[in-house]
Every structure is written in structure tokens, then in C-alpha cells.
Design a protein around this motif. Sequence first.
Motif, PDB file in Angstrom:
ATOM      1  N   LEU A 180       0.818  -1.374  -0.119  1.00 58.53           N
ATOM      2  CA  LEU A 180      -0.048   0.142   0.104  1.00 58.53           C
ATOM      3  C   LEU A 180       1.001   1.150  -0.029  1.00 58.53           C
ATOM      4  N   ASP A 181       2.242   0.983   0.299  1.00 58.97           N
ATOM      5  CA  ASP A 181       2.907   2.313   0.243  1.00 58.97           C
ATOM      6  C   ASP A 181       3.188   2.852  -1.017  1.00 58.97           C
ATOM      7  N   VAL A 182       3.160   4.197  -0.862  1.00 55.20           N
ATOM      8  CA  VAL A 182       3.531   5.151  -1.894  1.00 55.20           C
ATOM      9  C   VAL A 182       4.768   5.010  -2.254  1.00 55.20           C
ATOM     10  N   SER A 194      -4.662  12.508   4.045  1.00 55.47           N
ATOM     11  CA  SER A 194      -4.050  11.181   4.087  1.00 55.47           C
ATOM     12  C   SER A 194      -2.309  11.503   4.274  1.00 55.47           C
ATOM     13  N   LEU A 195      -1.886  12.497   3.548  1.00 57.43           N
ATOM     14  CA  LEU A 195      -0.355  12.807   3.632  1.00 57.43           C
ATOM     15  C   LEU A 195      -0.129  13.268   5.089  1.00 57.43           C
ATOM     16  N   ALA A 196      -0.697  13.990   5.444  1.00 54.67           N
ATOM     17  CA  ALA A 196      -0.537  14.786   6.845  1.00 54.67           C
ATOM     18  C   ALA A 196      -0.809  13.846   7.861  1.00 54.67           C
ATOM     19  N   TYR A 197      -1.911  12.965   7.984  1.00 52.87           N
ATOM     20  CA  TYR A 197      -2.247  11.637   8.879  1.00 52.87           C
ATOM     21  C   TYR A 197      -1.286  10.538   8.885  1.00 52.87           C
ATOM     22  N   GLY A 198      -0.557  10.489   7.859  1.00 55.43           N
ATOM     23  CA  GLY A 198       0.266   9.259   7.725  1.00 55.43           C
ATOM     24  C   GLY A 198      -0.612   7.878   7.420  1.00 55.43           C
ATOM     25  N   THR A 199      -1.892   8.222   6.608  1.00 54.29           N
ATOM     26  CA  THR A 199      -2.681   7.291   6.172  1.00 54.29           C
ATOM     27  C   THR A 199      -2.807   6.860   4.734  1.00 54.29           C
ATOM     28  N   GLN A 200      -1.754   7.523   3.809  1.00 55.52           N
ATOM     29  CA  GLN A 200      -1.951   7.811   2.410  1.00 55.52           C
ATOM     30  C   GLN A 200      -1.459   6.238   1.807  1.00 55.52           C
ATOM     31  N   CYS A 208      -6.627   1.727   9.803  1.00 55.72           N
ATOM     32  CA  CYS A 208      -7.179   2.702   8.854  1.00 55.72           C
ATOM     33  C   CYS A 208      -6.810   2.555   7.770  1.00 55.72           C
ATOM     34  N   ARG A 209      -5.684   2.129   7.523  1.00 54.96           N
ATOM     35  CA  ARG A 209      -5.052   2.166   6.089  1.00 54.96           C
ATOM     36  C   ARG A 209      -5.740   0.701   5.323  1.00 54.96           C
ATOM     37  N   TYR A 210      -5.914  -0.298   6.186  1.00 55.95           N
ATOM     38  CA  TYR A 210      -6.521  -1.363   5.749  1.00 55.95           C
ATOM     39  C   TYR A 210      -8.031  -1.156   5.114  1.00 55.95           C
ATOM     40  N   LEU A 211      -8.621  -0.395   6.127  1.00 53.80           N
ATOM     41  CA  LEU A 211     -10.023  -0.171   5.478  1.00 53.80           C
ATOM     42  C   LEU A 211     -10.026   0.726   4.423  1.00 53.80           C
ATOM     43  N   LYS A 212      -9.101   1.637   4.457  1.00 53.72           N
ATOM     44  CA  LYS A 212      -8.878   2.546   2.908  1.00 53.72           C
ATOM     45  C   LYS A 212      -8.914   1.540   1.987  1.00 53.72           C
ATOM     46  N   ALA A 213      -7.950   0.746   1.884  1.00 54.84           N
ATOM     47  CA  ALA A 213      -7.566  -0.119   0.893  1.00 54.84           C
ATOM     48  C   ALA A 213      -8.403  -1.120   0.443  1.00 54.84           C
ATOM     49  N   TRP A 214      -9.474  -1.638   1.281  1.00 52.16           N
ATOM     50  CA  TRP A 214     -10.725  -2.424   1.052  1.00 52.16           C
ATOM     51  C   TRP A 214     -11.390  -1.553   0.371  1.00 52.16           C
ATOM     52  N   ARG A 215     -11.954  -0.494   0.721  1.00 55.08           N
ATOM     53  CA  ARG A 215     -12.719   0.511  -0.153  1.00 55.08           C
ATOM     54  C   ARG A 215     -12.353   0.811  -1.493  1.00 55.08           C
ATOM     55  N   ASP A 216     -10.835   0.924  -1.536  1.00 52.42           N
ATOM     56  CA  ASP A 216     -10.490   1.441  -2.937  1.00 52.42           C
ATOM     57  C   ASP A 216     -10.549   0.135  -3.843  1.00 52.42           C
ATOM     58  N   PHE A 217     -10.409  -1.179  -3.305  1.00 53.32           N
ATOM     59  CA  PHE A 217     -10.346  -2.282  -3.998  1.00 53.32           C
ATOM     60  C   PHE A 217     -11.916  -2.452  -4.727  1.00 53.32           C
ATOM     61  N   ASN A 218     -12.963  -2.426  -3.559  1.00 49.59           N
ATOM     62  CA  ASN A 218     -14.201  -2.608  -3.956  1.00 49.59           C
ATOM     63  C   ASN A 218     -15.084  -1.605  -4.813  1.00 49.59           C
ATOM     64  N   GLY A 269     -16.173   6.204  -5.138  1.00 55.01           N
ATOM     65  CA  GLY A 269     -17.381   6.513  -4.232  1.00 55.01           C
ATOM     66  C   GLY A 269     -16.921   5.381  -3.148  1.00 55.01           C
ATOM     67  N   GLY A 270     -17.929   4.953  -2.493  1.00 52.31           N
ATOM     68  CA  GLY A 270     -18.058   4.010  -1.189  1.00 52.31           C
ATOM     69  C   GLY A 270     -17.637   4.928  -0.097  1.00 52.31           C
ATOM     70  N   PRO A 271     -17.626   4.470   1.007  1.00 47.55           N
ATOM     71  CA  PRO A 271     -17.601   5.179   2.391  1.00 47.55           C
ATOM     72  C   PRO A 271     -16.418   6.098   2.116  1.00 47.55           C
ATOM     73  N   SER A 272     -16.462   7.276   2.829  1.00 44.77           N
ATOM     74  CA  SER A 272     -15.179   8.306   2.784  1.00 44.77           C
ATOM     75  C   SER A 272     -13.982   7.844   3.660  1.00 44.77           C
ATOM     76  N   SER A 273     -12.895   8.339   3.234  1.00 50.13           N
ATOM     77  CA  SER A 273     -11.706   7.962   4.248  1.00 50.13           C
ATOM     78  C   SER A 273     -11.929   8.307   5.505  1.00 50.13           C
ATOM     79  N   ILE A 274     -12.370   9.668   5.833  1.00 50.52           N
ATOM     80  CA  ILE A 274     -12.581   9.954   7.179  1.00 50.52           C
ATOM     81  C   ILE A 274     -13.783   9.424   7.705  1.00 50.52           C
TER      82      ILE A 274
END
Length: 402
Positions: A23-25, A81-87, A242-252, A256-261
Motif C-alpha cells: 500500500l505504500d507510495v 492522508s499525507l498529513a495523517y500518515g494514512t496515504q 485505518c489504511r487496511y479499511l481504506k485499501a478495502w474500500r479502494d479495491f471494492n 465512491g464508497g465510504p469516505s476515508s474520514i
Amino acid sequence: MPKYDVTKLMYVRSESDRLINKLDVDDYRVALMKAARTKVRNAIKTAFTAAKTNETYMARMNAAERTAFINIEPRFWPQGSLAYGTQNMPSHTPPQQIDVDDGVYLPIEALRDKPIVLKQVFFEIVDTALKELAVLENWGFDDQKSTCVRVELDAVTHLDVPLYAIPIERFDELQKAMGRAVLSREAVTDDGDINLRALLGEQKVYLALRERPHWKESDPIRIQEWFEGEQKIFGSIFTRTCRYLKAWRDFNWFKGGPSSIALMICVWETFNDRKTKFYTDSEALLAVARELPARLEAGVKNPVAPEETVFPRDLDDIEFNSIIRQTTLFSEDIRTSLESGTSRLGVVETMIKHWGTRVPHRADWVVSASSATAAVVTSTPAEPQPKPEIETMRSGTEFRSG
């Protein structure tokens, strides 16, 4: 007690081939984003300086607005996300892109009187400056967003620039506080640098909108400060979840989908309601997945502004119900797999179903939950999560790297 633990598929300290690593950039793209952000900030600062002697702008303002405008010096603050460390690196590119958010903060008089002219001038200055920069850099440009200006660095990355206003009387207080900051332990970070979020405190901040209403009370610095406080409490396992949940959202959801926040708040609610700590990433993921459908269906509130609904927001019934159904299927699959799965291979296949092939196809990394928890309890505590990079609002000069 769950039957299986999948932590080794997701994260192992000192290993670089797990889900979290995928997931890392990459370093090249991080450098690209930082360089672009510096160019954007410099272009905006230069444009505001030039605009103060532009008669076309000045002729549109009354005397009070001209006085306020001449005294404006933009400040900058990274957000999102860049500021949060969740990108994360997106799952599907295109259409998904890495989103870099960099707020421009402007002191402005008489917000209560709705200074529409100044808001329009602000957008015109930033639009013109970034459009010219985009041509020079061969970037894409989009000025149709309601809350920001966007430049597309390439097919994978864009940078959004929202405009914020701080009431001038409060900004004066901020400026004086900055002069005293070195004397205040409250306003200094662990590294001895001025923490402007602490200086802003509860002061109201307003987001400029292209259409009506012209201004909206919105302070992303407050939610960032809240999130970083929770990171200190719950540690790096909270950030990774948090990053796992965002990655799940992006894959599915390609879009759209639930927002990151909203997802981050749901993760926090699960951690916050927990009476004991989570020992493994798998344990945390299972708890979050179990509770996620109900949390989303009940509605998600902004923890620093409880009157604000984060989810659902701007969704019709069809989209809302679709998200709840998809989230429920995810929850049921994860629970069944980890609590009563029939094979380690089946557990891996369930993980790949919801996160894609960035999950390692390694059934031997799926272990019994009891042994995984016991191993963590008796091991050396994990190192704390590195702090995300923060820059000064004045210049954008980087003074700390995570």
C-alpha cells in the motif's frame, strides 16, 4: 476467541512483502508530490504579491476590502492522508488517484458581512496562477471543483488546493502568538518547532466555496490534531487498521464508497470502545469489520464537530443502501473466515477477495489466533508510529520528516 490470525499477511515489522508494504507510495512519487507542492505554494505566494498592485482586482473592491487585501499574506498547511500518515497507493489507477491536499489560509476582514468580492478575487488569483503553472509543468488543471483548485500531476496523482479564511482579528492574535511561541511549551512540538495548530486553538476557520453559500465553517486542522492525538494513544496498529479499511474500500469501489474520514472515525470508535488493547492487526481488523456495517448505518459524526454528519453525506438512498450491503458482505466474510474458517488457504482467498492480489498468497502465514496473541504479549513492544511530515504555514519549508 477467533480461530485464525492473518497479521502476517498484513504486517510484520522488518519485513517488506506484506499487504501494508504494497500500500505504500514509492519514494519517487513522494518526492514528486513534495516538489509539486513547493512549486504550487511558490506560485500562489508570487500571485498574491502581484495582485496587490493589479488595478483590475482593486477596482472591484471597496476601501475596506482593499485595505484587507493589501495586508493578506497566504499561509499553507498540508491536510488529508499525507498529513495523517494514512496515504495508500490506490488499487485501480486510473480512475483512482493519490490525493494530496494543501490548504491555503488567508486572513480576511468582516466574514460575518460575507465578503463575496474578496472570495471571488481569491479564486481568480489562485486559478490563474495554477493554470499558468500547469501549462509550464505539463500538468492537468481543473477549476470546476466547488471547494478547491486541482492540478493533476499525472494519471496517478493530483493536488487539491482549498482556500480557507481566518478572521482578521483572530489572525492578528495568531501573529502575536507566533512571536511568543518559543516561550510556550504548549505551542512547541517534540522537536522544538512551532506548532501552529496549537496556536489556532478554537479559532473559527472558513472554507471558501465557488457557489453559494460563499463561506462554510470548516477547520481540517482540528480533525488532524484530533487524529494525531488518537494515534499517540492507540499506536501504529490504529494507523495501519485505518489504511487496511481504506485499501478495502479502494479495491471494492472504483469510485465512491465510504469516505476515508468516515472509515477512520469508525476504526477509532472501535478502538475507543474497546476495554482492552488489540494485540495483533488481525484482532483489530476483525473487531472493526464486525462493527462497521452498524456504525455506518447509524451515521458517522465528526468527533471534533458532532453536529456535522460525515456519513452518509450527499448520498441518495440507492447508493447508501448499496454501501451498507457491500459492507455487510465484507463483515460476514471476515468474521466467518477468521472465526470459523475451514482452512488456512480459504482464509487467504477471503482476504484476496476483499483486498486483491496485494495480499500475499501464503497460507503458511495464517496462524492460530491464540498462538499469535501469545507471541505478541511476550514479545518486545513495537516501535511507535513515526510522526508524519509537517511544514510551517508561512513558507512550506519542511522542518521534520517522518
